[in-house]
Design a protein around this motif. Structure first.
Motif, PDB file in Angstrom:
ATOM      1  N   ASN A  17      10.855  40.479  -9.545  1.00  0.00           N
ATOM      2  CA  ASN A  17      11.818  40.328  -8.456  1.00  0.00           C
ATOM      3  C   ASN A  17      12.487  41.666  -8.127  1.00  0.00           C
ATOM      4  O   ASN A  17      12.557  42.071  -6.966  1.00  0.00           O
ATOM      5  CB  ASN A  17      12.858  39.289  -8.854  1.00  0.00           C
ATOM      6  CG  ASN A  17      14.054  39.276  -7.931  1.00  0.00           C
ATOM      7  OD1 ASN A  17      13.910  39.074  -6.739  1.00  0.00           O
ATOM      8  ND2 ASN A  17      15.230  39.500  -8.486  1.00  0.00           N
ATOM      9  N   ASN A  70      11.904  42.545   5.463  1.00  0.00           N
ATOM     10  CA  ASN A  70      12.322  41.151   5.652  1.00  0.00           C
ATOM     11  C   ASN A  70      11.566  40.217   4.717  1.00  0.00           C
ATOM     12  O   ASN A  70      12.129  39.252   4.191  1.00  0.00           O
ATOM     13  CB  ASN A  70      12.114  40.724   7.109  1.00  0.00           C
ATOM     14  CG  ASN A  70      13.143  41.340   8.033  1.00  0.00           C
ATOM     15  OD1 ASN A  70      14.300  41.511   7.660  1.00  0.00           O
ATOM     16  ND2 ASN A  70      12.731  41.677   9.239  1.00  0.00           N
ATOM     17  N   THR A  71      10.300  40.513   4.487  1.00  0.00           N
ATOM     18  CA  THR A  71       9.519  39.728   3.532  1.00  0.00           C
ATOM     19  C   THR A  71      10.079  39.889   2.128  1.00  0.00           C
ATOM     20  O   THR A  71      10.182  38.926   1.357  1.00  0.00           O
ATOM     21  CB  THR A  71       8.042  40.165   3.551  1.00  0.00           C
ATOM     22  OG1 THR A  71       7.505  39.952   4.861  1.00  0.00           O
ATOM     23  CG2 THR A  71       7.227  39.364   2.537  1.00  0.00           C
ATOM     24  N   MET A  74      13.294  37.794   1.600  1.00  0.00           N
ATOM     25  CA  MET A  74      13.014  36.379   1.357  1.00  0.00           C
ATOM     26  C   MET A  74      12.356  36.170   0.007  1.00  0.00           C
ATOM     27  O   MET A  74      12.691  35.225  -0.727  1.00  0.00           O
ATOM     28  CB  MET A  74      12.145  35.821   2.478  1.00  0.00           C
ATOM     29  CG  MET A  74      12.845  35.782   3.822  1.00  0.00           C
ATOM     30  SD  MET A  74      11.890  34.965   5.125  1.00  0.00           S
ATOM     31  CE  MET A  74      10.682  36.258   5.482  1.00  0.00           C
ATOM     32  N   LEU A  75      11.439  37.066  -0.347  1.00  0.00           N
ATOM     33  CA  LEU A  75      10.753  36.945  -1.620  1.00  0.00           C
ATOM     34  C   LEU A  75      11.729  37.109  -2.778  1.00  0.00           C
ATOM     35  O   LEU A  75      11.634  36.402  -3.794  1.00  0.00           O
ATOM     36  CB  LEU A  75       9.652  38.008  -1.712  1.00  0.00           C
ATOM     37  CG  LEU A  75       8.725  37.945  -2.930  1.00  0.00           C
ATOM     38  CD1 LEU A  75       8.016  36.599  -2.987  1.00  0.00           C
ATOM     39  CD2 LEU A  75       7.714  39.083  -2.873  1.00  0.00           C
ATOM     40  N   GLY A  77      14.892  36.304  -2.848  1.00  0.00           N
ATOM     41  CA  GLY A  77      15.655  35.072  -3.011  1.00  0.00           C
ATOM     42  C   GLY A  77      14.879  33.998  -3.749  1.00  0.00           C
ATOM     43  O   GLY A  77      15.403  33.321  -4.642  1.00  0.00           O
ATOM     44  N   ILE A  78      13.613  33.850  -3.389  1.00  0.00           N
ATOM     45  CA  ILE A  78      12.764  32.837  -4.013  1.00  0.00           C
ATOM     46  C   ILE A  78      12.492  33.179  -5.479  1.00  0.00           C
ATOM     47  O   ILE A  78      12.575  32.324  -6.364  1.00  0.00           O
ATOM     48  CB  ILE A  78      11.443  32.697  -3.237  1.00  0.00           C
ATOM     49  CG1 ILE A  78      11.724  32.157  -1.813  1.00  0.00           C
ATOM     50  CG2 ILE A  78      10.475  31.775  -3.972  1.00  0.00           C
ATOM     51  CD1 ILE A  78      10.528  32.218  -0.898  1.00  0.00           C
ATOM     52  N   GLY A 106      19.275  32.239  -3.356  1.00  0.00           N
ATOM     53  CA  GLY A 106      17.937  32.208  -2.762  1.00  0.00           C
ATOM     54  C   GLY A 106      17.966  31.826  -1.300  1.00  0.00           C
ATOM     55  O   GLY A 106      17.311  32.463  -0.463  1.00  0.00           O
ATOM     56  N   VAL A 107      18.741  30.797  -0.973  1.00  0.00           N
ATOM     57  CA  VAL A 107      18.861  30.362   0.419  1.00  0.00           C
ATOM     58  C   VAL A 107      19.470  31.473   1.269  1.00  0.00           C
ATOM     59  O   VAL A 107      19.021  31.754   2.389  1.00  0.00           O
ATOM     60  CB  VAL A 107      19.711  29.083   0.521  1.00  0.00           C
ATOM     61  CG1 VAL A 107      20.000  28.730   1.979  1.00  0.00           C
ATOM     62  CG2 VAL A 107      19.002  27.915  -0.166  1.00  0.00           C
ATOM     63  N   VAL A 110      16.926  34.211   1.964  1.00  0.00           N
ATOM     64  CA  VAL A 110      15.915  33.776   2.934  1.00  0.00           C
ATOM     65  C   VAL A 110      16.485  33.903   4.348  1.00  0.00           C
ATOM     66  O   VAL A 110      15.796  34.354   5.276  1.00  0.00           O
ATOM     67  CB  VAL A 110      15.472  32.328   2.651  1.00  0.00           C
ATOM     68  CG1 VAL A 110      14.649  31.786   3.817  1.00  0.00           C
ATOM     69  CG2 VAL A 110      14.649  32.272   1.371  1.00  0.00           C
ATOM     70  N   GLY A 113      16.366  37.473   5.501  1.00  0.00           N
ATOM     71  CA  GLY A 113      15.043  37.884   5.943  1.00  0.00           C
ATOM     72  C   GLY A 113      14.637  37.283   7.278  1.00  0.00           C
ATOM     73  O   GLY A 113      13.904  37.908   8.050  1.00  0.00           O
ATOM     74  N   LEU A 114      15.102  36.086   7.548  1.00  0.00           N
ATOM     75  CA  LEU A 114      14.740  35.407   8.799  1.00  0.00           C
ATOM     76  C   LEU A 114      15.526  35.929   9.993  1.00  0.00           C
ATOM     77  O   LEU A 114      15.012  35.991  11.117  1.00  0.00           O
ATOM     78  CB  LEU A 114      14.957  33.902   8.666  1.00  0.00           C
ATOM     79  CG  LEU A 114      14.000  33.141   7.742  1.00  0.00           C
ATOM     80  CD1 LEU A 114      14.433  31.686   7.636  1.00  0.00           C
ATOM     81  CD2 LEU A 114      12.568  33.233   8.260  1.00  0.00           C
TER      82      LEU A 114
END
Length: 222
Positions: A17, A70-71, A74-75, A77-78, A106-107, A110, A113-114
Motif C-alpha cells: 500500500n 488517481n488510480t 483509490m488503490l 484506500g482499498i 478507504g471510502v 476512493v 481518486g474519483l
C-alpha cells in the motif's frame, strides 16, 4: 485460508500500500514539467487534476499522468482497509473501531481518486474530493494512534510509541496546512506520509513476527 495466513497477507498488503503510493507519486510528479511540480507548494491532489493548463488557488496545474495518481489514491484506500482488516492489529471490541476507521479511510480515498481537486467537473466534485481527503487523513492518523494505544499482536512497546507519534504528527500537520501557502504541500505531506509510514512499518513488523512466531499468530483470539 487459516488465520495464520490471513495475518501475514494483511501485513504484505500494508507494505505494498505504502510503496505503490510513493512510486506512483514520484512518477506522476516527474511527468509534470510545465511548470515543474513542487513538493513544497503543490498539493498531492494537484497530481490528480486532469485539466492541464488550469489554474487553481494560485497554482498552475498540469499533470500528464493524472490517471496514475488517481488510480493510486483509490488503490491506497482499498489496500489500507484490506490490510488493516486482515492483519488484525488489535483485539476485542476495539477491533470494530479500527475496522470502521479503516473502511471510512478507504471510502474517503476512493472519493479522492474519483473526484479531483479543482473547480472543473461536477458541481459537487470538489466538495466530494475535499471531504474524502479530510475523512481519509483523519481516520488513518486516528487509527495509527488507536493501534499504538492498545495491545497489538505482540509487537514491541517501541512500536506503540512510534504509532502514536506518527498519528499525532499527522493530525498536527493537518492543522498547519493553512499556515503558509508557500509550504502548504509540506504540511499536507506530513498528514499523509504519516499514515503511509505507519502502514509500511506496521506491515514489516507484523510480517516479521509471523515469521518468528507462527504458532502464536495462529492462536491469536479473534
Amino acid at each position: 485460508m487459516s488465520r495464520r495466513m490471513w495475518i501475514p497477507l494483511g501485513a504484505v498488503i500494508l507494505v505494498v500500500n505504502a510503496v505503490q503510493w510513493v512510486v506512483a507519486e514520484a512518477i506522476t510528479a516527474a511527468a509534470w514539467t510545465s511548470p515543474p511540480y513542487s513538493y513544497a507548494r503543490n498539493y498531492i491532489s494537484d497530481l490528480g487534476v486532469p485539466d492541464c493548463g488550469a489554474r487553481f488557488q494560485g497554482r498552475d496545474i498540469c499533470s500528464p499522468d493524472h490517471a496514475l495518481m488517481n488510480t493510486s489514491f483509490m488503490l491506497e484506500g482499498i489496500l489500507f482497509a484490506s490490510g488493516v482488516l486482515l492483519a488484525q492489529l488489535v483485539e476485542g471490541r476495539a477491533r470494530r473501531v479500527v475496522i470502521a476507521l479503516a473502511v471510512a479511510h478507504g471510502v474517503g480515498m476512493v472519493l479522492v481518486g474519483l473526484f479531483h481537486g479543482s473547480e472543473s467537473g461536477p458541481s459537487f466534485g470538489l466538495a466530494a474530493h475535499v471531504g474524502g481527503a479530510g475523512v481519509g487523513i483523519m481516520c488513518a492518523n486516528t487509527l495509527a494512534i488507536l493501534a499504538g494505544s492498545l495491545r497489538s499482536l505482540g509487537i514491541p512497546s517501541a512500536y506503540r510509541v512510534f504509532s502514536v507519534t506518527v498519528g499525532v504528527l499527522g493530525l498536527v500537520s493537518v492543522a498547519l496546512v493553512a499556515v503558509s501557502e508557500s509550504v502548504a504541500g509540506v504540511f499536507e505531506r506530513g498528514s499523509v506520509y504519516s499514515w503511509l509510514l505507519w502502514s509500511a512499518v506496521t506491515g514489516v513488523l507484523v510480517l516479521a513476527r509471523c515469521v518468528r512466531r507462527p504458532a502464536v499468530v495462529e492462536n491469536v483470539p479473534a
